[in-house]
Write an enzyme that holds these catalytic residues in place. Structure first.
Site, PDB file in Angstrom:
ATOM      1  N   ASP A 236       1.251  -1.164   0.376  1.00  7.32           N
ATOM      2  CA  ASP A 236      -0.231   0.169  -0.245  1.00  7.32           C
ATOM      3  C   ASP A 236       0.944   1.763  -0.426  1.00  7.32           C
ATOM      4  OD1 ASP A 236      -2.425   1.848  -0.330  1.00  7.32           O
ATOM      5  OD2 ASP A 236      -2.751   1.051   1.518  1.00  7.32           O
TER       6      ASP A 236
HETATM    7  C1  BGC Z   1      -5.204   3.374  -0.020  1.00  5.91           C
HETATM    8  C2  BGC Z   1      -5.197   2.773  -1.369  1.00  5.91           C
HETATM    9  C3  BGC Z   1      -5.027   2.490  -1.959  1.00  5.91           C
HETATM   10  C4  BGC Z   1      -3.618   3.499  -2.825  1.00  5.91           C
HETATM   11  C5  BGC Z   1      -3.081   3.837  -3.668  1.00  5.91           C
HETATM   12  C6  BGC Z   1      -3.776   4.505  -0.212  1.00  5.91           C
HETATM   13  O1  BGC Z   1      -3.812   5.408   0.824  1.00  5.91           O
HETATM   14  O2  BGC Z   1      -5.178   2.448   0.812  1.00  5.91           O
HETATM   15  O3  BGC Z   1      -6.656   1.788  -1.500  1.00  5.91           O
HETATM   16  O4  BGC Z   1      -4.851   2.077  -3.341  1.00  5.91           O
HETATM   17  O5  BGC Z   1      -3.334   4.672  -1.477  1.00  5.91           O
HETATM   18  O6  BGC Z   1      -3.727   5.557  -3.159  1.00  5.91           O
END
Ligand code: BGC
Length: 768
Positions: A236
């Site tokens: 993530d």
């Molecule tokens: C989120 C993810 C997301 C990623 C990219 C993170 O803060 O938890 O779900 O895909 O950011 O935007």
């Protein structure tokens, strides 16, 4: 992915890349790209959020939904897609997003999210499907299948046990092994096995103390070795705490770019011998395989904006749940000259998606007020009063006059629809809610109108569950529309006017009160830990097992028609003894009939209730479902097959799934609390006795199919004479059966030694 057969000569590249280049490939470039290695012809590929539409950012980038993005269809978020219980519908949405991704030149879309809704307070529940792992995994699989059918990869997230926003970058989700397997990992496992997403995104949090991003057990032993995952693990955004530990654990790609810092640590660790270069090669190979697999160019065809809006509308209509419809007040069919009062700012200013990284810049947005005017036609007088404001910037006198205006509009109207829900700032990625309440100003309007008349309809727009007790008994109908995406307005009009018959069902229980919910004492935790104290008893597994009343149960949802269930048959296949865990052992069939006068669709649900469980188990668990569309008067026989794995539990002694032969209830019906058909069957099989050891109790020895006889033989040939009469005394056995045999041995007067015990254990386990 069989990357070595593609356009990149991966083995050759691995020989050519320097350690520095390899380390660099283990992190992204900027927010949304992998790194290119121009000198060797390795291109960069682009990824984007997800999951209910694209968030392609051309300039700059952020993972919080702050900066702008290109217009894309905003489909209903997972909460609504899940409530359709329609696998084909979810697949179609995934496919449409894939088509848009191809037009945008993307390789991977960051979704779906299949985390379990552990508490209704989680600010990101709108992005997840269910409190139940079967529903979550089935929908996740359908979405991945649909998306990947277009040649774009999915990113199954957030792996794993990311069930809250509070402290999500540090918190340790402390969860026992069985709960982890039966609830939290169970939402991911079938998606990995059946749909093979190109990527899996590890979560921010720690699991039992270890960051998911550096958890080798999770990312390698479970995900790859046990489940057979073939793709790439991406972090993530910002989840990597220790880049070297992450590479060693099986994390292949850190996102976003770390500005070179992670690559430098990886190179240093390879140089000082603390990281095996083979681990770096493994990660790089997977990055190259992903790049190789990805489409190189954007599809030349722009996507069909109207067609995708129509899919969004159909999905939103099918995901709405008709919670109650007293007196059949819905659908509304106002005659020419009649007046319909539409109350509530949300009718004019729709809330149709959640906030954070999944936020989509929609191609257009329908509002319900306008859509109702169109649906009812010019002959019907649709009158609107906002009733409340969505912000808090309102004085007492303004609020009072908004309510007074709403009352005046509703008085003498032929029908009243009140739009209520959670304003945007109430729920989002990044924080959790603290209660389940609608804003007080909205409850005040509902209350004022309910005092005036008892036939009002409340239409709800919210991503997480809201409490409905404050008005459920004083209004006639409640239509829970969740967050319906950009076509939510027209979808609501379709439902209210009867053009679409509601067929959504709850994928999460609606409790009376927050205090009734199972995680209430352990959410969101403290001191960087959250204890999953409720164990397996998440959602209906708690409410139904503890017999706690709910406002509306899991699986519930009404229709404008009615359905009858009949003719349950449950067939146990053969003797089941030699059946492998994943082979069917029981076949179930039931007939569902549309007994009303309009076409409709019913979600037939199958729950399994172990009757003589050897371990604590929920009173019943959803094990199969099917959505069936029926014309008025039509009937359909619906068939299901369950495997032993469907009936199994996770054994913490065996560290494996164990099927317990025994008596099981098979319950079939319309919700977890409406199961008109039930039959009890005995499902045979070889009892899988846990292996004995020198701490096994007398009771465990006597219950063990081989251990019992071996022990009796030992006691019979004791130098002190036959001790087996001891075993015949039920009272004595009851008192001493919990004693480990090694504690009883000294009491047997030296006739039976600890060495004898070790030999007995070996004998039993060798012959088992
Ligand atoms: C989120 C993810 C997301 C990623 C990219 C993170 O803060 O938890 O779900 O895909 O950011 O935007």
């Amino acid at each position: 992915m069989d990357g070595d057969t593609g356009r990149l000569a991966i083995d050759h590249l691995l020989g050519e890349l320097t350690v520095e280049e390899k380390a660099a490939l283990c992190s992204g470039s900027g927010f949304w790209h992998t790194r290119a290695v121009e000198r060797l012809g390795v291109p960069a590929i682009a990824v984007s959020d997800g999951p209910h539409g694209l968030r392609v950012q051309r300039d700059g980038g952020d993972h919080l939904g702050i900066d702008s993005s290109d217009p894309a269809t905003c489909f209903p978020p997972a909460v609504t897609l899940g409530s359709t219980w329609n696998v084909e519908m979810v697949r179609r949405v995934g496919e449409a997003i894939g088509v848009e991704a191809r037009s945008a030149g993307l390789a991977v879309v960051l979704g779906p999210g299949v985390n379990i809704k552990r508490s209704p307070l989680c600010g990101r529940n709108f992005e997840y499907y269910s409190e139940d792992p079967l529903v979550a995994s089935t929908m996740g699989t359908a979405w991945v299948d649909g998306l990947q059918s277009t040649g774009v990869g999915a990113s199954l997230k957030h792996f794993a046990v990311n069930n809250q926003e509070t402290d999500r970058l540090r918190v340790s989700a402390d969860v026992d092994e069985r709960t982890l397997r039966e609830i939290y990992l169970a939402a991911f496992e079938p998606v990995v096995r059946d749909a093979q997403p190109w990527t899996v995104m590890c979560s921010y949090n720690r699991i039992n103390g270890t960051y998911a991003a550096s958890d080798r057990w999770l990312l390698t032993e479970v995900l790859r070795e046990a489940w057979g995952f073939e793709g790439l693990v991406v972090s993530d955004w910002g989840a990597v705490d220790d880049p070297v530990a992450s590479v060693a654990a099986g994390l292949d790609l850190e996102m976003p770019s770390s500005g070179g810092a992670s690559a430098a640590s990886i190179v240093a660790a390879v140089r000082d011998g603390s990281l095996d270069v083979a681990d770096v090669d493994t990660a790089v190979r997977r990055v190259l395989q992903l790049v190789d697999h990805a489409p190189r160019t954007a599809s030349a065809v722009a996507f069909d904006v109207d067609a995708h809006h129509a899919i969004a509308r159909a999905a939103a209509g099918e995901g709405a749940v008709l919670l109650q419809n007293d007196g059949g007040v819905l659908p509304l069919r106002p005659a020419a000259g009649q007046r319909v009062a539409v109350i509530g700012e949300l009718a004019r200013t729709p809330r149709y998606q959640g906030a954070g990284s999944s936020q989509v810049n929609p191609t257009r947005v329908d509002d319900a007020l306008r859509a109702l005017e169109v649906a009812f036609g010019p002959e019907v007088d649709v009158r609107f009063a906002p009733g409340y404001r969505l912000d808090d910037e309102v004085t007492d006198s303004e609020a009072a006059s908004l309510v007074a205006e709403a009352i005046a509009t509703a008085t003498d109207a032929d029908a009243v629809v009140i739009f209520a829900g959670l304003p945007g700032p109430y729920e989002s990625e990044g924080f959790d809610r603290v209660d389940l309440d609608l804003p007080a100003c909205q409850l005040e309007v509902i209350d004022a109108i309910a005092r005036l008349r008892s036939d009002a309809t409340v239409v709800l727009a919210n991503g997480g569950v809201v409490a409905v007790d404050a008005f459920a008994s004083s209004v006639a109908a409640i239509l829970e529309c969740w967050l319906g995406g950009q076509a939510s307005g027209t979808a609501v009009a379709d439902l209210l006017s009867g053009a679409v018959n509601p067929s959504g069902k709850l994928t999460e229980s609606i409790p009376h009160r927050l205090a009734d919910t199972p995680a209430r004492h352990n959410f969101p935790g403290e001191d960087r830990h959250v204890r999953y104290g409720e164990g397996l008893f998440v959602g209906y597994r708690h409410f139904d097992s503890a017999e706690v009343s709910v406002a509306f149960p899991f699986g519930h949802g009404l229709s404008y028609t009615t359905f009858a269930y009949s003719d349950l048959t449950v067939d146990v296949l053969d003797d089941g003894i030699d059946v492998a865990l994943d082979e069917p052992v029981v076949e179930i069939a039931a007939t569902v009939t549309n007994t009303g006068s309009v076409a409709g669709a019913e979600v037939v649900q199958v729950y399994v209730a172990p009757k003589d469980a050897l371990v604590v188990r929920p009173v019943h668990e959803l094990r199969a479902f099917a959505k069936v569309a029926l014309a008025p008067g039509a009937a359909e026989r619906v068939n299901f097959a369950l495997t032993r794995r469907d009936l199994a539990r996770w054994s913490v002694r065996a560290h494996d799934w164990v099927f317990d032969p025994g008596v099981y209830g098979i319950e079939v019906g319309a919700s977890s609390r409406d199961l008109p058909l039930a039959e009890t069957v005995t499902i045979p099989g070889a009892a899988t006795a846990a292996p004995l050891d020198d701490y096994s109790s007398l009771g465990e020895w006597l219950a063990h199919p081989i251990g019992h006889d071996v022990l009796v033989e030992q006691l019979r040939s004791s130098p002190l004479g036959d001790l087996t009469p001891l075993l015949a005394d039920e009272g004595t056995i009851k008192v001493i059966s919990q004693f480990p045999l090694r504690r009883l041995i000294p009491m047997l007067g030296g006739s039976f030694t600890q060495d004898d015990l070790v030999q007995l254990v070996d004998r039993v386990n060798a012959s088992g």
